[in-house]
Scaffold this motif. Structure first.
Motif, PDB file in Angstrom:
ATOM      1  N   GLN A   1      -6.489   8.555 -11.253  1.00  0.00           N
ATOM      2  CA  GLN A   1      -7.132   7.921 -10.106  1.00  0.00           C
ATOM      3  C   GLN A   1      -6.274   6.781  -9.576  1.00  0.00           C
ATOM      4  N   ARG A   2      -5.663   6.046 -10.479  1.00  0.00           N
ATOM      5  CA  ARG A   2      -4.766   4.964 -10.071  1.00  0.00           C
ATOM      6  C   ARG A   2      -3.612   5.503  -9.242  1.00  0.00           C
ATOM      7  N   TRP A   3      -3.045   6.615  -9.669  1.00  0.00           N
ATOM      8  CA  TRP A   3      -1.922   7.204  -8.932  1.00  0.00           C
ATOM      9  C   TRP A   3      -2.341   7.611  -7.528  1.00  0.00           C
ATOM     10  N   ILE A   4      -3.459   8.303  -7.408  1.00  0.00           N
ATOM     11  CA  ILE A   4      -3.861   8.793  -6.094  1.00  0.00           C
ATOM     12  C   ILE A   4      -4.228   7.628  -5.179  1.00  0.00           C
ATOM     13  N   GLU A   5      -4.812   6.574  -5.734  1.00  0.00           N
ATOM     14  CA  GLU A   5      -5.139   5.402  -4.909  1.00  0.00           C
ATOM     15  C   GLU A   5      -3.864   4.723  -4.415  1.00  0.00           C
ATOM     16  N   GLN A   6      -2.859   4.607  -5.283  1.00  0.00           N
ATOM     17  CA  GLN A   6      -1.596   4.005  -4.860  1.00  0.00           C
ATOM     18  C   GLN A   6      -0.927   4.839  -3.774  1.00  0.00           C
ATOM     19  N   LEU A   7      -0.977   6.163  -3.916  1.00  0.00           N
ATOM     20  CA  LEU A   7      -0.389   7.041  -2.911  1.00  0.00           C
ATOM     21  C   LEU A   7      -1.158   6.979  -1.602  1.00  0.00           C
ATOM     22  N   ASP A   8      -2.472   6.985  -1.686  1.00  0.00           N
ATOM     23  CA  ASP A   8      -3.296   6.880  -0.483  1.00  0.00           C
ATOM     24  C   ASP A   8      -3.023   5.574   0.255  1.00  0.00           C
ATOM     25  N   THR A   9      -2.944   4.482  -0.508  1.00  0.00           N
ATOM     26  CA  THR A   9      -2.685   3.175   0.102  1.00  0.00           C
ATOM     27  C   THR A   9      -1.314   3.151   0.758  1.00  0.00           C
ATOM     28  N   GLY A  10      -0.317   3.642   0.045  1.00  0.00           N
ATOM     29  CA  GLY A  10       1.040   3.644   0.580  1.00  0.00           C
ATOM     30  C   GLY A  10       1.151   4.478   1.841  1.00  0.00           C
ATOM     31  N   LEU A  11       0.586   5.685   1.819  1.00  0.00           N
ATOM     32  CA  LEU A  11       0.674   6.546   2.995  1.00  0.00           C
ATOM     33  C   LEU A  11      -0.104   5.950   4.167  1.00  0.00           C
ATOM     34  N   GLY A  12      -1.265   5.362   3.875  1.00  0.00           N
ATOM     35  CA  GLY A  12      -2.047   4.746   4.942  1.00  0.00           C
ATOM     36  C   GLY A  12      -1.291   3.626   5.632  1.00  0.00           C
ATOM     37  N   ARG A  13      -0.621   2.793   4.855  1.00  0.00           N
ATOM     38  CA  ARG A  13       0.147   1.690   5.445  1.00  0.00           C
ATOM     39  C   ARG A  13       1.355   2.207   6.226  1.00  0.00           C
ATOM     40  N   LEU A  14       1.978   3.274   5.725  1.00  0.00           N
ATOM     41  CA  LEU A  14       3.078   3.892   6.477  1.00  0.00           C
ATOM     42  C   LEU A  14       2.585   4.363   7.842  1.00  0.00           C
ATOM     43  N   HIS A  15       1.472   5.060   7.867  1.00  0.00           N
ATOM     44  CA  HIS A  15       0.958   5.595   9.119  1.00  0.00           C
ATOM     45  C   HIS A  15       0.524   4.479  10.066  1.00  0.00           C
ATOM     46  N   GLU A  16      -0.032   3.404   9.534  1.00  0.00           N
ATOM     47  CA  GLU A  16      -0.396   2.259  10.377  1.00  0.00           C
ATOM     48  C   GLU A  16       0.821   1.690  11.089  1.00  0.00           C
TER      49      GLU A  16
ATOM     50  N   GLY B   1       3.296   3.512  12.010  1.00  0.00           N
ATOM     51  CA  GLY B   1       3.900   4.569  12.798  1.00  0.00           C
ATOM     52  C   GLY B   1       5.005   5.321  12.077  1.00  0.00           C
ATOM     53  N   ILE B   2       4.968   5.315  10.742  1.00  0.00           N
ATOM     54  CA  ILE B   2       6.026   5.924   9.935  1.00  0.00           C
ATOM     55  C   ILE B   2       5.503   7.185   9.257  1.00  0.00           C
ATOM     56  N   VAL B   3       6.267   8.265   9.355  1.00  0.00           N
ATOM     57  CA  VAL B   3       5.923   9.525   8.712  1.00  0.00           C
ATOM     58  C   VAL B   3       6.690   9.635   7.401  1.00  0.00           C
ATOM     59  N   TRP B   4       5.993   9.998   6.326  1.00  0.00           N
ATOM     60  CA  TRP B   4       6.657  10.210   5.027  1.00  0.00           C
ATOM     61  C   TRP B   4       7.581  11.418   5.136  1.00  0.00           C
ATOM     62  N   GLY B   5       7.020  12.554   5.541  1.00  0.00           N
ATOM     63  CA  GLY B   5       7.850  13.745   5.703  1.00  0.00           C
ATOM     64  C   GLY B   5       7.562  14.789   4.656  1.00  0.00           C
ATOM     65  N   ASP B   6       8.482  14.966   3.727  1.00  0.00           N
ATOM     66  CA  ASP B   6       8.402  16.059   2.757  1.00  0.00           C
ATOM     67  C   ASP B   6       7.472  15.669   1.602  1.00  0.00           C
ATOM     68  N   VAL B   7       6.163  15.697   1.865  1.00  0.00           N
ATOM     69  CA  VAL B   7       5.179  15.290   0.860  1.00  0.00           C
ATOM     70  C   VAL B   7       5.051  16.393  -0.187  1.00  0.00           C
ATOM     71  N   LYS B   8       5.289  16.047  -1.430  1.00  0.00           N
ATOM     72  CA  LYS B   8       5.132  16.985  -2.545  1.00  0.00           C
ATOM     73  C   LYS B   8       5.231  16.208  -3.844  1.00  0.00           C
ATOM     74  N   ALA B   9       4.829  16.844  -4.945  1.00  0.00           N
ATOM     75  CA  ALA B   9       4.801  16.156  -6.234  1.00  0.00           C
ATOM     76  C   ALA B   9       6.197  15.753  -6.692  1.00  0.00           C
ATOM     77  N   GLU B  10       7.228  16.518  -6.301  1.00  0.00           N
ATOM     78  CA  GLU B  10       8.599  16.171  -6.706  1.00  0.00           C
ATOM     79  C   GLU B  10       9.068  14.869  -6.085  1.00  0.00           C
ATOM     80  N   ASN B  11       8.427  14.452  -4.983  1.00  0.00           N
ATOM     81  CA  ASN B  11       8.827  13.222  -4.305  1.00  0.00           C
ATOM     82  C   ASN B  11       7.933  12.037  -4.660  1.00  0.00           C
ATOM     83  N   VAL B  12       7.177  12.185  -5.730  1.00  0.00           N
ATOM     84  CA  VAL B  12       6.403  11.070  -6.292  1.00  0.00           C
ATOM     85  C   VAL B  12       6.943  10.790  -7.683  1.00  0.00           C
TER      86      VAL B  12
END
Length: 347
Positions: free
Chosen positions: A271-286, A288-299
């Motif tokens: 749960q900690r991992w998914i919350e950190q990822l959700d927070t990080g992606l949300g701030r990126l999108h705020e 105007g930044i796209v992560w791109g190649d979202v997958k487990a290998e890039n975490v």
């Protein structure tokens, strides 16, 4: 290799995708020196048995499998390299002094002394043949940027000469044999991950994204990979990026979580991992930044069990993000939904 063999590391091999091209080439590193080995059936003389064996071995290399039929990839490597082992020892002898004192710069790794050989087969015998070459058959990079892009880079990041970057290994002697991951800059004060530069399109997108992350101040607030600098040689070729070094034992999330073992990590940690990822992606999108190649290998999961978002080179991976949604915020959200399912397979 076998313990009775001299130590060397196989860096890569290449084969053609064309059915009528049966050549192969190999790159081997030993004691800081590099051997380029070329094989072509056009150089086989009076050797039908060895030619048939080579063609079977070539198929293993092309398929990239550990075993094809009754042939293992280790059988192929042994067949290719055994005739060269005395030459490895002669031309790349052990360095004097204590191996624990080994210290190499990135320049020494990327521009090493080299030797070029062909493996001919004559009368069913493997015969190494040296090919005189003044210039290496391989360059570490062919990527260059326009002056305007370089000028902009200089405004927000730092350029490093490869002689200013030192390789860092737990076993110092490994610097003479292995590809670097961790390197040191600023006289050893800062650890970085060195990312080789292979594609100008990918590296350009990645640099633009890192600029946006830095401008938004997100690199100091979240578990986002950040850039420390760009490595460029005297000919203005971009050799690679110096990124945040994340101590993860070289294991991405894809190798830390096993869907068939849902209790492998406690639910609270997941749960900690998914919350950190959700927070990080949300701030990126705020921002105007796209992560791109979202997958487990890039975490990456660091030693403190924090989840890090890495790799902003763009693209997409089948099974994670649909092609038509690649490099969009919608694609990021699709990939994040797949990540959640990957982390919590029972939901």
């Amino acid at each position: 290799m076998d313990r009775l063999s001299p130590r060397y590391e196989i860096e890569n091999h290449t084969t053609s995708v064309r059915d009528d091209d049966h050549d192969a080439s190999f790159t081997v590193r030993r004691n800081g020196k590099v051997f380029y080995i070329q094989i072509s059936p056009s150089q086989f003389v009076n050797s039908p048995i060895m030619t048939e064996k080579y063609m079977a071995y070539l198929e293993v290399l092309r398929l990239g499998e550990e075993v094809v039929g009754d042939i293992y990839d280790t059988d192929v490597y042994e067949w290719v390299f055994t005739p060269f082992e005395p030459l490895f020892v002669e031309l790349a002898p052990n360095t004097p002094g204590d191996p624990k004192d080994t210290k190499l710069t990135l320049h020494e790794h990327l521009f090493p002394d080299f030797f070029v050989f062909a493996l001919d087969i004559i009368d069913e015998k493997r015969c190494p043949r040296r090919i005189p070459r003044e210039r290496s058959p391989c360059r570490p990079s062919f990527v260059r940027f326009e002056d305007d892009f370089l000028d902009d880079l200089e405004e927000w990041t730092t350029f490093y000469d490869p002689v200013e970057v030192t390789l860092s290994f737990k076993n110092p002697e490994d610097a003479l044999f292995k590809q670097p991951r961790k390197v040191l800059i600023q006289k050893g004060r800062i650890e970085c991950f060195f990312k080789f530069c292979h594609s100008s399109v990918q590296i350009t997108r990645e640099l633009k994204t890192y600029k946006m992350i830095a401008a938004a101040g997100l690199d100091c607030q979240l578990n986002l990979c950040r850039i420390h600098g760009v490595v460029m040689d005297d000919s203005d070729f971009i050799l690679g990026l110096l990124l945040t070094y994340i101590d993860c034992a070289e294991l991405p999330l894809s190798m830390r979580v096993h869907p068939d073992e849902p209790d492998d990590h406690p639910p609270a940690m997941r749960q900690r991992w998914i919350e950190q990822l959700d927070t990080g992606l949300g701030r990126l999108h705020e921002a105007g930044i796209v992560w791109g190649d979202v997958k487990a290998e890039n975490v990456l999961i660091d030693q403190n069990n924090n989840a890090w978002i890495t790799d902003f080179g763009g693209g997409y991976t089948e099974g994670w993000v649909d092609r038509e949604m690649a490099e969009t915020m919608e694609g990021d959200l699709m990939g994040m939904a797949k990540l959640r399912k990957f982390i919590f397979p029972s939901e």
